[in-house]
Design a protein around this motif. Sequence first.
Motif, PDB file in Angstrom:
ATOM      1  N   MET B 247       0.843  -1.202   0.000  1.00 45.19           N
ATOM      2  CA  MET B 247       0.000   0.000   0.000  1.00 45.19           C
ATOM      3  C   MET B 247       0.875   1.248   0.000  1.00 45.19           C
ATOM      4  O   MET B 247       0.612   2.203  -0.725  1.00 45.19           O
ATOM      5  N   VAL B 248       1.952   1.205   0.817  1.00 46.46           N
ATOM      6  CA  VAL B 248       2.861   2.359   0.871  1.00 46.46           C
ATOM      7  C   VAL B 248       3.440   2.643  -0.505  1.00 46.46           C
ATOM      8  O   VAL B 248       3.473   3.794  -0.963  1.00 46.46           O
ATOM      9  N   ALA B 249       3.866   1.577  -1.198  1.00 47.59           N
ATOM     10  CA  ALA B 249       4.453   1.753  -2.530  1.00 47.59           C
ATOM     11  C   ALA B 249       3.452   2.390  -3.480  1.00 47.59           C
ATOM     12  O   ALA B 249       3.785   3.323  -4.227  1.00 47.59           O
ATOM     13  N   ALA B 250       2.197   1.906  -3.427  1.00 44.25           N
ATOM     14  CA  ALA B 250       1.180   2.456  -4.321  1.00 44.25           C
ATOM     15  C   ALA B 250       0.924   3.923  -4.011  1.00 44.25           C
ATOM     16  O   ALA B 250       0.816   4.759  -4.920  1.00 44.25           O
ATOM     17  N   ILE B 251       0.837   4.251  -2.707  1.00 41.71           N
ATOM     18  CA  ILE B 251       0.588   5.647  -2.324  1.00 41.71           C
ATOM     19  C   ILE B 251       1.753   6.530  -2.773  1.00 41.71           C
ATOM     20  O   ILE B 251       1.559   7.620  -3.320  1.00 41.71           O
ATOM     21  N   LEU B 252       2.998   6.027  -2.598  1.00 45.93           N
ATOM     22  CA  LEU B 252       4.166   6.789  -3.036  1.00 45.93           C
ATOM     23  C   LEU B 252       4.073   7.113  -4.521  1.00 45.93           C
ATOM     24  O   LEU B 252       4.389   8.222  -4.954  1.00 45.93           O
ATOM     25  N   MET B 253       3.602   6.136  -5.298  1.00 39.80           N
ATOM     26  CA  MET B 253       3.498   6.337  -6.743  1.00 39.80           C
ATOM     27  C   MET B 253       2.482   7.430  -7.053  1.00 39.80           C
ATOM     28  O   MET B 253       2.710   8.284  -7.914  1.00 39.80           O
ATOM     29  N   ILE B 254       1.358   7.435  -6.313  1.00 35.16           N
ATOM     30  CA  ILE B 254       0.337   8.469  -6.542  1.00 35.16           C
ATOM     31  C   ILE B 254       0.899   9.836  -6.167  1.00 35.16           C
ATOM     32  O   ILE B 254       0.765  10.814  -6.917  1.00 35.16           O
ATOM     33  N   VAL B 255       1.578   9.898  -5.012  1.00 38.88           N
ATOM     34  CA  VAL B 255       2.174  11.160  -4.569  1.00 38.88           C
ATOM     35  C   VAL B 255       3.156  11.659  -5.620  1.00 38.88           C
ATOM     36  O   VAL B 255       3.196  12.847  -5.970  1.00 38.88           O
ATOM     37  N   PHE B 256       3.942  10.708  -6.175  1.00 39.68           N
ATOM     38  CA  PHE B 256       4.923  11.035  -7.206  1.00 39.68           C
ATOM     39  C   PHE B 256       4.233  11.685  -8.412  1.00 39.68           C
ATOM     40  O   PHE B 256       4.665  12.731  -8.903  1.00 39.68           O
ATOM     41  N   GLY B 257       3.096  11.094  -8.839  1.00 38.17           N
ATOM     42  CA  GLY B 257       2.365  11.631  -9.982  1.00 38.17           C
ATOM     43  C   GLY B 257       1.836  13.028  -9.703  1.00 38.17           C
ATOM     44  O   GLY B 257       2.001  13.943 -10.520  1.00 38.17           O
ATOM     45  N   VAL B 258       1.247  13.208  -8.517  1.00 39.19           N
ATOM     46  CA  VAL B 258       0.712  14.523  -8.152  1.00 39.19           C
ATOM     47  C   VAL B 258       1.839  15.541  -8.110  1.00 39.19           C
ATOM     48  O   VAL B 258       1.719  16.666  -8.619  1.00 39.19           O
ATOM     49  N   GLY B 259       2.977  15.130  -7.531  1.00 44.98           N
ATOM     50  CA  GLY B 259       4.147  16.006  -7.454  1.00 44.98           C
ATOM     51  C   GLY B 259       4.577  16.465  -8.836  1.00 44.98           C
ATOM     52  O   GLY B 259       4.861  17.645  -9.057  1.00 44.98           O
ATOM     53  N   LEU B 260       4.580  15.527  -9.799  1.00 48.15           N
ATOM     54  CA  LEU B 260       4.990  15.870 -11.158  1.00 48.15           C
ATOM     55  C   LEU B 260       4.077  16.944 -11.737  1.00 48.15           C
ATOM     56  O   LEU B 260       4.529  17.891 -12.384  1.00 48.15           O
ATOM     57  N   VAL B 261       2.754  16.795 -11.501  1.00 50.90           N
ATOM     58  CA  VAL B 261       1.806  17.777 -12.023  1.00 50.90           C
ATOM     59  C   VAL B 261       2.118  19.155 -11.459  1.00 50.90           C
ATOM     60  O   VAL B 261       2.132  20.155 -12.187  1.00 50.90           O
ATOM     61  N   PHE B 262       2.424  19.211 -10.158  1.00 50.60           N
ATOM     62  CA  PHE B 262       2.748  20.506  -9.561  1.00 50.60           C
ATOM     63  C   PHE B 262       4.024  21.083 -10.151  1.00 50.60           C
ATOM     64  O   PHE B 262       4.118  22.279 -10.425  1.00 50.60           O
ATOM     65  N   LEU B 263       5.020  20.210 -10.368  1.00 50.69           N
ATOM     66  CA  LEU B 263       6.297  20.680 -10.907  1.00 50.69           C
ATOM     67  C   LEU B 263       6.135  21.268 -12.306  1.00 50.69           C
ATOM     68  O   LEU B 263       6.948  22.082 -12.750  1.00 50.69           O
ATOM     69  N   ASN B 264       5.065  20.847 -13.014  1.00 47.93           N
ATOM     70  CA  ASN B 264       4.829  21.390 -14.351  1.00 47.93           C
ATOM     71  C   ASN B 264       4.585  22.893 -14.315  1.00 47.93           C
ATOM     72  O   ASN B 264       4.723  23.573 -15.322  1.00 47.93           O
ATOM     73  N   PHE B 265       4.202  23.413 -13.139  1.00 50.52           N
ATOM     74  CA  PHE B 265       3.913  24.851 -13.041  1.00 50.52           C
ATOM     75  C   PHE B 265       5.133  25.656 -12.665  1.00 50.52           C
ATOM     76  O   PHE B 265       5.072  26.860 -12.550  1.00 50.52           O
ATOM     77  N   VAL B 266       6.275  24.973 -12.451  1.00 45.88           N
ATOM     78  CA  VAL B 266       7.496  25.717 -12.118  1.00 45.88           C
ATOM     79  C   VAL B 266       8.087  26.270 -13.407  1.00 45.88           C
ATOM     80  O   VAL B 266       8.493  25.506 -14.276  1.00 45.88           O
ATOM     81  N   PRO B 267       8.095  27.588 -13.597  1.00 46.44           N
ATOM     82  CA  PRO B 267       8.557  28.152 -14.875  1.00 46.44           C
ATOM     83  C   PRO B 267      10.078  28.239 -14.935  1.00 46.44           C
ATOM     84  O   PRO B 267      10.640  29.322 -14.992  1.00 46.44           O
ATOM     85  N   PHE B 268      10.743  27.077 -14.952  1.00 48.19           N
ATOM     86  CA  PHE B 268      12.198  27.067 -14.944  1.00 48.19           C
ATOM     87  C   PHE B 268      12.703  26.625 -16.320  1.00 48.19           C
ATOM     88  O   PHE B 268      12.383  25.526 -16.783  1.00 48.19           O
ATOM     89  N   ILE B 269      13.468  27.471 -16.988  1.00 47.16           N
ATOM     90  CA  ILE B 269      14.031  27.247 -18.317  1.00 47.16           C
ATOM     91  C   ILE B 269      12.956  27.026 -19.394  1.00 47.16           C
ATOM     92  O   ILE B 269      12.778  27.847 -20.276  1.00 47.16           O
ATOM     93  N   TYR B 270      12.250  25.891 -19.342  1.00 49.74           N
ATOM     94  CA  TYR B 270      11.284  25.632 -20.423  1.00 49.74           C
ATOM     95  C   TYR B 270      10.131  24.777 -19.928  1.00 49.74           C
ATOM     96  O   TYR B 270      10.324  23.808 -19.209  1.00 49.74           O
ATOM     97  N   VAL B 271       8.935  25.150 -20.317  1.00 49.27           N
ATOM     98  CA  VAL B 271       7.761  24.336 -20.025  1.00 49.27           C
ATOM     99  C   VAL B 271       7.030  24.084 -21.345  1.00 49.27           C
ATOM    100  O   VAL B 271       6.785  25.013 -22.110  1.00 49.27           O
ATOM    101  N   MET B 272       6.743  22.819 -21.601  1.00 53.42           N
ATOM    102  CA  MET B 272       6.035  22.445 -22.832  1.00 53.42           C
ATOM    103  C   MET B 272       4.624  23.015 -22.824  1.00 53.42           C
ATOM    104  O   MET B 272       3.994  23.090 -21.781  1.00 53.42           O
ATOM    105  N   LYS B 273       4.153  23.414 -24.043  1.00 56.69           N
ATOM    106  CA  LYS B 273       2.794  23.940 -24.057  1.00 56.69           C
ATOM    107  C   LYS B 273       1.787  22.838 -24.316  1.00 56.69           C
ATOM    108  O   LYS B 273       2.081  21.893 -24.988  1.00 56.69           O
TER     109      LYS B 273
END
Lengths: 317, 273
Positions: B247-273
């Motif tokens: 269960m911990v592994a699965a939750i970590l994976m979900i957290v990882f995905g959510v984290g990635l979505v948030f990181l998409n809003f960091v305007p560092f160097i380049y963000v894909m449109k």
Amino acid sequence: MDKIILDHVSYIYSAGTPFEQKALDDICLGIRGGCITGIIGHTGSGKSTMMQMLNGLAKPTFGKVLLDGYDINSTMEDVFEEWRILPEYASLSDRKAKKAIGAEIKKRKAGLCFRVGLVMQYPEYQLFEETVFRDIAFGPRNMGLSEEEIRERVLEAAVFTDIGAELLDKSPFDLSGGQKRRVALAGVIAMRPEVLVLDEPAAGLDPLGRSFIFDGIRDYQRKTGSTVLIVSHSMEDMARYCDDVIVMSGARVLRKGSREEVFAHVEELARTGLDIPQITRVMASLRERGVPVPKNIYTVEEAVSALKAVFAEEGTK
Amino acid sequence: MKGISFGQYYPADSVIHRLDPRIKIIMTILYIICTFLCKSVTSFAVLVLSVIALIMFSRIPVRVVLRSVRPLLIIIAFTFVINIFWSTGEQLLVEFWIFRIYAEGVWNAVFMFLRIFALVTGTGVLLTYTTTPMDLTDALESLLSPLKKLHVPVHVFAMMMSITLRFIPTLTEETEKIMNAQKARGADFTSGSLIRRAKSLIPILIPLFVSAINRALELANAMECRCYHGGDGRTRLNVLKCHTKDMVAAILMIVFGVGLVFLNFVPFIYVMK
């Protein structure tokens, strides 16, 4: 010189992976021409791999396999070394020489499987033709022989392996297990190999089937004077049919020599878990109980005549 | 012939090897989604880090993992080139003849490369390298079992799949054996015209089919002799159990995905449109 020489041969399965395994470990062997040599050993002692090396199907990871003194896996460089001293070679241009060497290697490889006939374990699975005759003819046909010659060889091989003329037009899939085995054997014998290599030729057959196979092999050897190698773990068969015996254990050669020499080391064979012939054990325990039978008895026939001699002696007393 | 290895299972003792295979399948699906969520330099950096972390956790040699990427090199190179030349953007880097290369195109190409790379290595490490084919079919059967309500014969499919997987190596070995036997009789599979070569396969295919059919009949008999009658009421030797660590592994994976979505809003160097 020995017909076949294995010179420091090693073979490693799946090298570089976690499944790496040594099948043969620095084997040095000479196999006499014109006689039957038996190879005994446990499953996994590298016997089958060694057999496949003799006709080039498997290549040694290290070392050389020599047939009549020539390396059977010779590369471009080896042939080049061999040819360098020839006057015909000097006149050729580089490109032509390369081509000639390539053709020579191909020729040697193609000829090799006809010179060294290999009968693999459970060879009946290799049958595929519509009739027994055509299946036996597959090898000779690949040699490019004329139809007459093919016919002659097929019939000859059928005689050696005791396949009746009425079977030749049948489908090989309609035969019994023992008959199939003999057809497969005939398919190799029909190529008239100078070295015949057999991997467990009688495995899974009943006693009658076994003796059909082994008698056929012995007839072939006697009539053609070829070299025969038999892998088996039946000591009885080895004792009965082989002149020389090689004992393998754990990827190495444990002992080699004539039948008498090898079977004289009874305790050593027993220690590796290999059985000595049953009749030899019976004779040994008879001797322990005071019956004056000789030590080197390996077949039932020998035992019978030895016991007859003992009884005759007792009769005269 | 030796190259055919279905399921590249690599035996090792690691956290990932010990996870419940069902969770691993779900995590793999999540991970694939994650690779497509990435849009910014920062999120791709984290994705690459996650690949490295996964490889380290799985204790599989990097060399082995990279081998799985090799067959895809052509596709990767192709998408890379397409992205470089066909993307348009605002910042023109080079221009020659009819080609215009934009900075955005280069970034997109790099992102695409990283995405495919993470996809292949990630799924490999999470699933195929660390799960035995048998575990995999068991897990699939368990995950698909709700379909039984719709009268889908899930057990039969799973059994067929495991039998197939089980016999791939056997048949490969058999093919090799037959090829060797025919080679020993002078058969030549490599030279001659196309028709000749196709014909030279007959001596392999006929024995192979004969033995495969015989084997199937024997297997069916052996299964019936042991009273096999399908999935209903059958118990298992290894029952899949979901532990806390799964269960911990699965939750970590979900957290990882959510984290990635948030990181998409960091305007560092380049963000894909």
